[in-house]
Design an enzyme around this catalytic site. Structure first.
Site, short mmCIF file in Angstrom:
data_model
loop_
_atom_site.label_atom_id
_atom_site.label_comp_id
_atom_site.label_asym_id
_atom_site.label_seq_id
_atom_site.Cartn_x
_atom_site.Cartn_y
_atom_site.Cartn_z
N ARG A 296 -82.61 -20.32 22.79
CA ARG A 296 -81.44 -19.44 22.15
C ARG A 296 -80.59 -18.41 23.07
NH1 ARG A 296 -85.78 -18.08 17.35
NH2 ARG A 296 -86.49 -20.34 16.08
N TYR A 440 -79.35 -25.91 15.97
CA TYR A 440 -80.10 -26.50 16.99
C TYR A 440 -80.71 -25.00 17.30
CZ TYR A 440 -77.38 -27.10 21.42
OH TYR A 440 -76.77 -27.30 22.60
N GLU A 441 -82.30 -24.70 17.57
CA GLU A 441 -82.66 -24.20 18.15
C GLU A 441 -83.04 -22.81 17.25
OE1 GLU A 441 -84.23 -24.19 20.67
OE2 GLU A 441 -82.93 -25.49 22.18
N GLY A 442 -83.10 -23.02 15.84
CA GLY A 442 -83.25 -22.25 14.43
C GLY A 442 -82.03 -21.97 13.90
N GLN A 447 -82.21 -17.62 12.34
CA GLN A 447 -82.15 -16.44 13.24
C GLN A 447 -81.61 -14.79 12.39
OE1 GLN A 447 -82.43 -17.05 15.81
NE2 GLN A 447 -82.36 -18.71 15.86
#
Lengths: 592, 592
Positions: A296, A440-442, A447
């Site tokens: 992240r 991506y990555e959440g 977030q």
């Protein structure tokens, strides 16, 4: 054709003048990196980005990756050689443990080098970037045997890493995942299932690919409490480190995407592939979170990286492009037209981006230093405080820097007019590449939920309190310096709005959690702006201290621009937070 | 695969309930289009968009246009047949003069049909859209002979039109253009030069292509006062209307672009091509402005169109996608997860888009009606007022609806998470296609400058005064209706901020024009938001009048959402306007 120059000087100013790098000299790794070494590393890292990675960015986008009939994937021309140069330069293991061949340098430095690389070639940088995340997860959670077997090859770049979370029916909600693991009886497991959106899942850059795979061991509890993490290598290593049998994992197809074409995004099929448990059974999410948190921050850096290179190219274009005349009379009467830099609206676009870039790079460094302190400080209290701040700020950085990084790529493209819409300019690629960082990555909405639902209330709000205390201490410390007034005023306004929004949540979201969800996204952006305001105040202080040096006056002007033009947005975010959830949740689902 | 449903019902509600369509029944064209005819036209237009154009959108993007070795251009599979169906349906000439084979219906209707088509397939719609603009310019400025020769074929769709302004060194600043015209002695001219970014410059959809080309007649004054407009056909028509010799105009290459792949963007080379003057020599920009103004409204509609179709697909995805649980407890306990519509942040994204869509469609209709009134009303005062308002609002619509339309496409893509980044979803195409609308027909920064520098001060601010009067009259008229309060309050706040910003310009920009340039973009957006607020107040009034009918309550809730969540942005724009130009103009050019 776009160009790129690594911002070595700007980075050094931030590290040394704003964040007083030397004062961390007592921490492991930092003692090996005094300012002159840092400068040399940034310069070298800048060079490989400028000379090796950047020239492949446009061609890599155009060529993309190709999946061959046998399931292998060919990366664009030049990528293999560039990857070898990158690995041979020791860039992958810059911050990795010396025990496994790394250089043990501060994580902050490694992340800054990645930022240069991502500016130069984001799709390329994902390959080593995923390795670094996998290295961190293995290093923290795997058994000594697995570490010994995998880490040296990954640190050297001979093997690369991936993270396998998503399945077609589950992205955010990992509790739904179906990939299963059956004990083989020899300590290993047989992994079966399908994963999608696996970046760097298959390629031709390295000899082996080490997949970190989330799966459910037979009989494990449902939901997220029954998920384990496995190492599943493409080739099973022999005891001597050489490559053995091909494992039953293969790339079923690659995706056609909006951007990052040079990174292969794979559907990965596991068919009783041999896997090795990392850490405890059913605690796989914990182990994966090491990789996810690092990823992240890496993605947040991509936001800054693209914003930076997009700015450089837009500013160069604006300086050279002659079109129209200044509203206040011709500035270059000898030429057929003035440079478009005479138009305030062109400057608005450029300064919106630039006033973000330096503040955002500062914010990233501030957070990266917390990561280093959290891991390396001998002082437990200091470690805890740094870990609190890092946890709090990770979603803010990921969400805000990627959102704004994308918006800035769009603005930089706009400076080019019609030429920015044409592939050759490279500007539209920046937009397409930057777009994935918001997802991506959440996804950034996740977030925001992580920030508001988890990070704010954690430990009675200890992290947020630490943030407010730091800002207040800074304000007090500089209150007597009249030249700091425009910066401190802006900062205090932003932080004040953040405090009000926090208060509103405390009063309205306990009884009705949807009120927190409804305001989470605006709260995250409000937080990001307040933090950027704090960074600009810190930058201003450092710049005032050496005001006579070149570039400092421009820096101070850019900081004022941020205060005047960007920070006022906090008021809108606060107003939105305060409207709560009633209007939006009142609509029945079928009315959408 | 994305889908599309033309918003016929929503459009009828706006036309009939909000704008009282019937009251224009006395105007030419309107008398042929009472509400039941309008409904039939919208339904038919919706059908061709849904069934013929939309199915070609994704494949058209993937295939793109191909320039062949002989300079001809092949459009994607199916486009030729679709174009024929579109032309045969009479859609190109819906609002064109009956004298030339058109149907003479209100321009408003034609533009709304174009909006449906652009939702379904923006790249396709540009082909007939450019013809319509060229038809308008020829109709208004060309000689009777040229009109007779060209218009019937263009109205029927047998021939298409283009606009040729840009050259590689001049886009915004047309005064720099170099393409030259030499009198042939027979009344025609020989046109020589190169034009770039010519949409639909070459293709295989029609028998002939009619280029409208800006060029400088030998000996003409420098700058914009020496530019003339010419018809340059691909094939020179014979007296009987049949096609004669090939003219010396050819497509040198086509661009590789971010989006609208199915529309060919050409470099056009003119090599003593035969051209025919439209209107007076050296007054070419006047004539071209007819086409440009129409095109700007058309582009504004593209912003709404993409936002609309992107919303439809995002809402459908959100309804179906199961992931996670509601913060207030499971809503579908029988299913593995709740639909993501339970998450406030997903609703935020959808409602941001939807609350724009209806307001923006209303604003477009309001402006389109001004265009019809300006051309068709028998009352000179009414014509003048409508023309004032249309001129004032054209840059606002172009700039604001395309900026927000693009942002909404990005938001809709975000609802899809990772799936939105994959080409198959179609969501990323909406983003790429929508992006060009912010650039072409005058980049949005130029729209802002047109608004602030030209449209505001024109005739002593008469147009702006008319706008404020209309809004004030509406507020007064509805002041006694308590249910209107939330809408009127929001509207008045937005318009109040606009008045303040206007005042600030009056006080600060006369002496220092850069202050107007520095605030122009924010002023344009502030204006757009205030106008959207006014539209939502009008919509609310109409919805309250038939509150019990289906959909009206949802509509009122969406309007409240707009007031609560979007309108507060006006405060930020006002704050930015008031900062002026000093900070940004103080930086020397080399500091960028």
């Amino acid at each position: 054709m776009p160009t790129y120059k690594a911002p070595v000087e700007e980075t050094l100013f931030l590290l040394n003048d704003v964040f007083d790098w030397s004062r961390h000299g007592n921490l492991p790794g930092f003692s090996d990196a005094p300012p002159d070494i840092v400068e040399a590393i940034l310069e070298e890292g800048g060079k490989i980005s400028e000379k090796v990675l950047q020239p492949l960015n446009l061609s890599g986008d155009r060529e993309g990756c190709v999946r061959n009939a046998d399931g292998s994937v060919t990366t664009p021309k030049g990528f293999k050689e560039a990857y070898k140069a990158y690995a041979d330069g020791g860039w992958i293991g810059l911050a990795a443990d010396a025990e496994y061949g790394g250089q043990g340098l501060p994580y902050t430095l490694a992340a800054l080098i990645n930022q240069f690389s991502a500016s130069a070639n984001m799709a390329f940088t994902m390959y080593p970037g995923l390795s670094q995340g996998a290295i961190a997860a293995i290093n923290e959670h795997a058994s000594p045997e697995l570490k010994k077997q995998y880490l040296p090859k990954m640190v050297s770049g001979e093997w690369t890493g991936t993270m396998n979370l998503t399945e077609s029916h589950c992205g955010t909600d990992l509790g739904l995942l179906k990939t299963r693991a059956k004990p083989n009886g020899d300590g290993s497991h047989a992994i079966t299932g399908q994963k999608i959106f696996i970046s760097a899942g298959e390629h031709d850059l390295a000899d082996n690919i080490v997949h970190l795979v989330l799966a459910r061991i037979e009989g494990a509890p449902a939901g997220t409490r029954g998920i384990s993490l496995f190492i599943v290598p493409k080739f099973l290593p022999n005891a001597d480190g050489s490559l053995g049998a091909r494992n039953a994992v293969s790339c079923g197809s690659i995706e056609h995407k909006m951007g990052i074409h040079a990174n292969s995004t794979c559907v990965m099929n596991y068919d009783e592939a041999k896997g090795f448990l990392i850490g405890e059974a059913n605690k796989g999410l914990n182990a994966m979170f090491v990789m996810m948190n690092e990823a992240r921050l890496g993605v947040a850096m991509q936001g800054v990286a693209i914003s930076d290179v997009a700015y450089q190219n837009a500013a160069a274009y604006a300086r050279d492009r002659l079109q129209g005349r200044s509203l206040s009379g011709p500035k270059s009467p000898d030429k057929p037209a003035d440079s478009i830099l005479v138009h305030p609206d062109v400057r608005r676009m450029l300064l919106d981006i630039r006033s973000f870039n330096e503040g955002a790079r500062a914010l990233a460094i501030w957070a990266l230093l917390q990561a280093d302190i959290a891991r390396r400080s001998p002082d437990e209290k200091e470690r805890r405080r740094a870990d609190d701040l890092l946890g709090l700020m990770t979603p803010v950085l990921k969400g805000v820097l990627t959102d704004r990084g994308f918006d800035n790529a769009v603005k930089a493209q706009q400076v080019f007019g019609g030429h920015g819409y044409i592939a050759e300019s490279g500007m539209e690629q920046f937009v397409r590449d930057a777009r994935i960082a918001m997802i991506y990555e959440g996804a950034n909405g996740i977030q925001a939920l992580d920030l508001v639902g988890r990070k704010l209330p954690k430990d009675g709000g200890r992290a947020l309190t630490a943030f407010f205390e730091e800002v207040q201490a800074f304000a007090k410390e500089n209150a007597a310096t009249p030249e700091m007034a425009p910066y401190l005023d802006g900062m205090k306004k932003g932080v004040g709005d953040l405090q009000q929004a926090t208060m509103w949540f405390m009063q309205n979201a306990m009884a009705k959690p949807d009120n927190a969800g409804a305001g989470s996204y605006d709260y995250m952006h409000l937080f990001g702006l307040a933090a950027l305001g704090y960074m600009w105040a810190k930058i201003a202080r450092a710049a005032l201290a050496k005001k006579a040096e070149p570039g400092m006056e421009a820096r101070l002007a850019v900081g004022r621009y941020f205060m005047e033009r960007t920070l006022p947005e906090t008021a809108t975010h606060l107003a939105r937070v305060k409207t709560g959830a009633d209007t939006m949740m009142g609509l029945p689902a079928e009315a959408f």
